[in-house]
Design a protein around this motif. Structure first.
Motif, PDB file in Angstrom:
ATOM      1  N   SER A 372      40.677  39.850   5.363  1.00  0.00           N
ATOM      2  CA  SER A 372      39.300  39.584   4.940  1.00  0.00           C
ATOM      3  C   SER A 372      39.079  38.093   4.712  1.00  0.00           C
ATOM      4  CB  SER A 372      38.985  40.348   3.654  1.00  0.00           C
ATOM      5  OG  SER A 372      39.118  41.728   3.826  1.00  0.00           O
ATOM      6  N   LEU A 373      40.003  37.460   4.037  1.00  0.00           N
ATOM      7  CA  LEU A 373      39.888  36.025   3.762  1.00  0.00           C
ATOM      8  C   LEU A 373      39.921  35.211   5.052  1.00  0.00           C
ATOM      9  CD1 LEU A 373      42.172  36.103   0.634  1.00  0.00           C
ATOM     10  CD2 LEU A 373      39.878  35.097   0.626  1.00  0.00           C
ATOM     11  N   SER A 374      40.780  35.611   5.979  1.00  0.00           N
ATOM     12  CA  SER A 374      40.865  34.920   7.258  1.00  0.00           C
ATOM     13  C   SER A 374      39.555  35.049   8.034  1.00  0.00           C
ATOM     14  CB  SER A 374      42.028  35.491   8.077  1.00  0.00           C
ATOM     15  OG  SER A 374      42.095  34.885   9.344  1.00  0.00           O
ATOM     16  N   ALA A 375      38.969  36.254   8.019  1.00  0.00           N
ATOM     17  CA  ALA A 375      37.695  36.476   8.722  1.00  0.00           C
ATOM     18  C   ALA A 375      36.575  35.642   8.093  1.00  0.00           C
ATOM     19  CB  ALA A 375      37.338  37.960   8.685  1.00  0.00           C
ATOM     20  N   ALA A 376      36.584  35.535   6.777  1.00  0.00           N
ATOM     21  CA  ALA A 376      35.558  34.735   6.097  1.00  0.00           C
ATOM     22  C   ALA A 376      35.669  33.267   6.478  1.00  0.00           C
ATOM     23  CB  ALA A 376      35.691  34.903   4.583  1.00  0.00           C
ATOM     24  N   LEU A 377      36.890  32.743   6.507  1.00  0.00           N
ATOM     25  CA  LEU A 377      37.080  31.336   6.858  1.00  0.00           C
ATOM     26  C   LEU A 377      36.688  31.057   8.306  1.00  0.00           C
ATOM     27  CD1 LEU A 377      38.457  30.829   4.135  1.00  0.00           C
ATOM     28  CD2 LEU A 377      40.194  29.533   5.345  1.00  0.00           C
ATOM     29  N   GLN A 378      36.918  32.019   9.164  1.00  0.00           N
ATOM     30  CA  GLN A 378      36.586  31.848  10.576  1.00  0.00           C
ATOM     31  C   GLN A 378      35.081  31.643  10.772  1.00  0.00           C
ATOM     32  OE1 GLN A 378      38.542  34.828  12.857  1.00  0.00           O
ATOM     33  NE2 GLN A 378      38.218  33.798  14.811  1.00  0.00           N
ATOM     34  N   ALA A 379      34.288  32.210   9.846  1.00  0.00           N
ATOM     35  CA  ALA A 379      32.829  32.079   9.938  1.00  0.00           C
ATOM     36  C   ALA A 379      32.320  30.777   9.322  1.00  0.00           C
ATOM     37  CB  ALA A 379      32.164  33.273   9.250  1.00  0.00           C
ATOM     38  N   ARG A 380      33.210  29.967   8.763  1.00  0.00           N
ATOM     39  CA  ARG A 380      32.859  28.679   8.147  1.00  0.00           C
ATOM     40  C   ARG A 380      31.729  28.845   7.121  1.00  0.00           C
ATOM     41  NH1 ARG A 380      33.508  23.987  12.639  1.00  0.00           N
ATOM     42  NH2 ARG A 380      32.569  22.835  10.919  1.00  0.00           N
ATOM     43  N   PRO A 381      31.990  29.609   6.052  1.00  0.00           N
ATOM     44  CA  PRO A 381      30.941  29.900   5.073  1.00  0.00           C
ATOM     45  C   PRO A 381      30.673  28.723   4.149  1.00  0.00           C
ATOM     46  CG  PRO A 381      33.009  30.788   4.309  1.00  0.00           C
ATOM     47  CD  PRO A 381      33.280  30.205   5.683  1.00  0.00           C
ATOM     48  N   ASP A 382      29.545  28.789   3.437  1.00  0.00           N
ATOM     49  CA  ASP A 382      29.227  27.780   2.427  1.00  0.00           C
ATOM     50  C   ASP A 382      30.027  28.027   1.154  1.00  0.00           C
ATOM     51  OD1 ASP A 382      26.871  26.305   3.745  1.00  0.00           O
ATOM     52  OD2 ASP A 382      26.346  28.411   3.983  1.00  0.00           O
ATOM     53  N   PHE A 383      30.135  29.281   0.770  1.00  0.00           N
ATOM     54  CA  PHE A 383      30.976  29.728  -0.338  1.00  0.00           C
ATOM     55  C   PHE A 383      31.681  31.001   0.125  1.00  0.00           C
ATOM     56  CE2 PHE A 383      27.258  27.705  -2.209  1.00  0.00           C
ATOM     57  CZ  PHE A 383      27.771  26.902  -3.233  1.00  0.00           C
ATOM     58  N   ILE A 384      32.700  31.417  -0.623  1.00  0.00           N
ATOM     59  CA  ILE A 384      33.293  32.745  -0.453  1.00  0.00           C
ATOM     60  C   ILE A 384      33.210  33.446  -1.796  1.00  0.00           C
ATOM     61  CG2 ILE A 384      35.419  34.045  -0.042  1.00  0.00           C
ATOM     62  CD1 ILE A 384      36.274  31.924   1.940  1.00  0.00           C
ATOM     63  N   PHE A 432      41.098  27.240   2.041  1.00  0.00           N
ATOM     64  CA  PHE A 432      39.640  27.092   2.101  1.00  0.00           C
ATOM     65  C   PHE A 432      39.234  25.658   1.760  1.00  0.00           C
ATOM     66  CE2 PHE A 432      35.389  28.459   0.000  1.00  0.00           C
ATOM     67  CZ  PHE A 432      34.690  28.161   1.160  1.00  0.00           C
ATOM     68  N   GLY A 433      39.862  25.097   0.737  1.00  0.00           N
ATOM     69  CA  GLY A 433      39.569  23.711   0.372  1.00  0.00           C
ATOM     70  C   GLY A 433      39.883  22.741   1.500  1.00  0.00           C
ATOM     71  N   GLY A 434      41.022  22.960   2.165  1.00  0.00           N
ATOM     72  CA  GLY A 434      41.395  22.101   3.288  1.00  0.00           C
ATOM     73  C   GLY A 434      40.459  22.240   4.466  1.00  0.00           C
ATOM     74  N   GLU A 435      40.062  23.485   4.754  1.00  0.00           N
ATOM     75  CA  GLU A 435      39.146  23.724   5.874  1.00  0.00           C
ATOM     76  C   GLU A 435      37.776  23.107   5.598  1.00  0.00           C
ATOM     77  OE1 GLU A 435      39.772  25.299   8.968  1.00  0.00           O
ATOM     78  OE2 GLU A 435      41.750  24.786   8.192  1.00  0.00           O
ATOM     79  N   ARG A 436      37.291  23.236   4.368  1.00  0.00           N
ATOM     80  CA  ARG A 436      36.005  22.651   4.006  1.00  0.00           C
ATOM     81  C   ARG A 436      36.015  21.133   4.236  1.00  0.00           C
ATOM     82  NH1 ARG A 436      31.725  24.085   1.490  1.00  0.00           N
ATOM     83  NH2 ARG A 436      31.628  22.002   0.561  1.00  0.00           N
ATOM     84  N   GLN A 437      37.128  20.519   3.899  1.00  0.00           N
ATOM     85  CA  GLN A 437      37.250  19.074   4.102  1.00  0.00           C
ATOM     86  C   GLN A 437      37.153  18.717   5.582  1.00  0.00           C
ATOM     87  OE1 GLN A 437      37.493  16.969   1.338  1.00  0.00           O
ATOM     88  NE2 GLN A 437      36.989  15.432   2.857  1.00  0.00           N
ATOM     89  N   LYS A 438      37.794  19.525   6.420  1.00  0.00           N
ATOM     90  CA  LYS A 438      37.728  19.294   7.877  1.00  0.00           C
ATOM     91  C   LYS A 438      36.307  19.455   8.386  1.00  0.00           C
ATOM     92  CE  LYS A 438      42.435  20.980   8.814  1.00  0.00           C
ATOM     93  NZ  LYS A 438      43.202  22.080   9.455  1.00  0.00           N
ATOM     94  N   TRP A 439      35.610  20.509   7.898  1.00  0.00           N
ATOM     95  CA  TRP A 439      34.239  20.750   8.365  1.00  0.00           C
ATOM     96  C   TRP A 439      33.328  19.588   8.001  1.00  0.00           C
ATOM     97  CZ3 TRP A 439      34.216  26.185   5.655  1.00  0.00           C
ATOM     98  CH2 TRP A 439      35.141  27.021   6.310  1.00  0.00           C
ATOM     99  N   GLN A 440      33.563  18.994   6.838  1.00  0.00           N
ATOM    100  CA  GLN A 440      32.731  17.874   6.384  1.00  0.00           C
ATOM    101  C   GLN A 440      33.039  16.605   7.168  1.00  0.00           C
ATOM    102  OE1 GLN A 440      33.563  17.816   2.198  1.00  0.00           O
ATOM    103  NE2 GLN A 440      32.093  19.434   1.733  1.00  0.00           N
ATOM    104  N   ASP A 441      34.315  16.449   7.537  1.00  0.00           N
ATOM    105  CA  ASP A 441      34.717  15.268   8.306  1.00  0.00           C
ATOM    106  C   ASP A 441      34.195  15.344   9.732  1.00  0.00           C
ATOM    107  OD1 ASP A 441      36.004  14.440   6.056  1.00  0.00           O
ATOM    108  OD2 ASP A 441      38.004  15.039   6.709  1.00  0.00           O
TER     109      ASP A 441
END
Length: 441
Positions: A372-384, A432-441
């Motif tokens: 479930s967590l992996s699927a949520a991250l794949q969608a690049r959500p604003d929050f989980i 999730f924190g690491g992925e969010r940083q990548k999305w912002q960069d």
């Protein structure tokens, strides 16, 4: 002269040997595992250049003149360093409707009734009646803290420690207006002040998950949002989010939002309406529940700011079906909406709905949750959002559970330990924190 040089050389050699001997002795007397030289010692002095919400709160803490208060605060700060930093983009739904005789005069919610099926013929094949705590509770798992009261300060303290272990930054607390409650509970608004105080100690924020209270409409929603903001809005633990426009606003989850039609919601949420909450001191970010696919357009026309999916059962609804999350995210991006998928460790509610076995989702020793967590991250959500921290009736909790034997048969987390779902959450909070940083960069 030659004799003098020899004497001088001998003297210098003796002095050098003496210095070397003293150095060796002193080194032998110095502990090699001192705080300044060991890895543990380094961890005790965090990087002061970091600029997290926690460091900001520390800088704003007033001086403590009393030694007792200072010592207690120092102990708390030392304890907090053992936890991972809270991720304020990771929310967990939290329930304060539990009670026991010590704090409430009776068991509340642990004695939940077994609900009959809507088809009378089907209902006849299943047991009905109330659970009898503390050994028989309305849940398929048994909490490590027992049949607790949500009013017990030690329970709230323990919950905050568990939440910090999991790196969860925000609680979505289930809320009913003052003097109102769900069908099986008691009013709970008076628990909020204590919850905010303890949450603040642990640098956790509190958002409000507004339940479908009796006669809810756009008019009393305005009044109830006003009540929450007037009463709790200035508390440092009250969650606020800075929008793209720079406004710092509270965030409200609205459960079963579809029960009010989009035209009614628009009167509250559209800027163009004369009685709108927008551009008032009570403006906020309102997150609707997405159940059916058609609700996407309803949510948009109603004026909501985003949507969440709540249910922990993959496939139960359009919104909770994980394969739909990427297309839902695309819809949200196209329409400037916040997307908050809800993940859960599993689902089982047959202790209160004994006929609802088709919606059970096995935890598979944590694999269901990680998927479930992996699927949520794949969608690049604003929050989980996590469903849930402690919704024990529906078996979606990540709170610690223990094996229990007796007349009632309970599930457990074995072969894993009671904290397994907190540890999984902690791992994915970091990802999730690491992925969010990548999305912002």
């Amino acid at each position: 002269m030659a004799r003098f040089r020899r004497k001088t050389c001998i003297t210098l050699v003796v002095l050098v040997l003496l210095v070397l001997l003293v150095t060796v002795v002193l080194k032998a007397l110095t502990p090699e595992d001192s705080a300044l030289s060991s890895p543990v010692g380094v961890e005790l002095f965090p990087d002061k250049k970091s600029h997290s919400p926690i460091s900001e709160e520390h800088n704003n803490t007033p001086d403590r003149s009393k030694t007792g208060e200072s010592d207690q605060s120092d102990k708390l700060e030392a304890a907090l360093r053992k936890f991972p930093p809270p991720n304020y983009y990771l929310h967990a739904f939290y329930y304060v409707w539990y009670g026991n005789p010590k704090f409430d005069g009776q068991y509340i919610h642990w004695n939940h009734p077994q609900l009959p099926h809507w088809d009378l013929k089907v209902a006849q094949g299943y047991p009905q009646g109330r659970h009898i705590p503390p050994d028989d509770i309305g849940a398929n798992f048994y909490p490590s803290l027992g049949a607790y009261s949500s009013r017990d300060p030690s329970i709230i303290e323990s919950h905050m420690q568990q939440l910090r272990t999991a790196a969860i930054g925000v609680l979505g607390v289930s809320w009913y207006p003052p003097n109102m409650s769900d069908d099986n509970g008691e009013p709970m608004d008076d628990i909020v002040p204590l919850l905010l105080e303890v949450a603040h100690k642990y640098h956790i924020k509190v958002a409000f998950h507004i339940e479908p209270y009796k006669d809810r409409d756009e008019v009393n929603m305005f009044a109830n949002v006003k009540h929450i903001i007037d009463k709790y809005g200035e508390h440092p633990a009250f969650f606020k989010y800075r929008t793209n426009t720079g406004k710092l606003l509270p965030l409200f989850y609205v459960y079963d939002s579809y029960l009010i039609n989009s035209e009614q919601w628009a009167k509250l949420l559209k800027h163009t309406e004369s009685n709108s909450i927008r551009n008032t001191p009570y403006d906020a970010i309102f997150i609707a529940l997405l159940v059916e696919e058609k609700h996407k357009r309803d949510i948009l026309t109603a004026g909501f700011d985003g949507l969440y999916t709540y249910f922990a059962t993959n496939g139960f609804s359009y919104g909770s079906t994980q394969r739909n999350w990427e297309s839902i995210k695309a819809f949200c991006e196209d329409n400037n909406l916040i997307f908050i998928p809800s993940v859960g460790p599993g689902y089982i509610d047959t202790s209160i709905r004994p006929w609802n076995f088709q919606n059970t989702r096995n935890r598979i020793n944590g694999k269901y949750y990680e998927t479930s967590l992996s699927a949520a991250l794949q969608a690049r959500p604003d929050f989980i959002s996590i469903t849930s921290f402690n919704e024990w009736h529906e078996g979606s909790q990540i709170e610690m559970a223990v094996p229990k034997t007796g007349q009632t048969a309970y599930l457990d987390y074995l072969p894993n330990k009671p904290a397994i779902y907190l540890e999984i959450t902690r791992k994915w909070a970091t990802i999730f924190g690491g992925e969010r940083q990548k999305w912002q960069d």
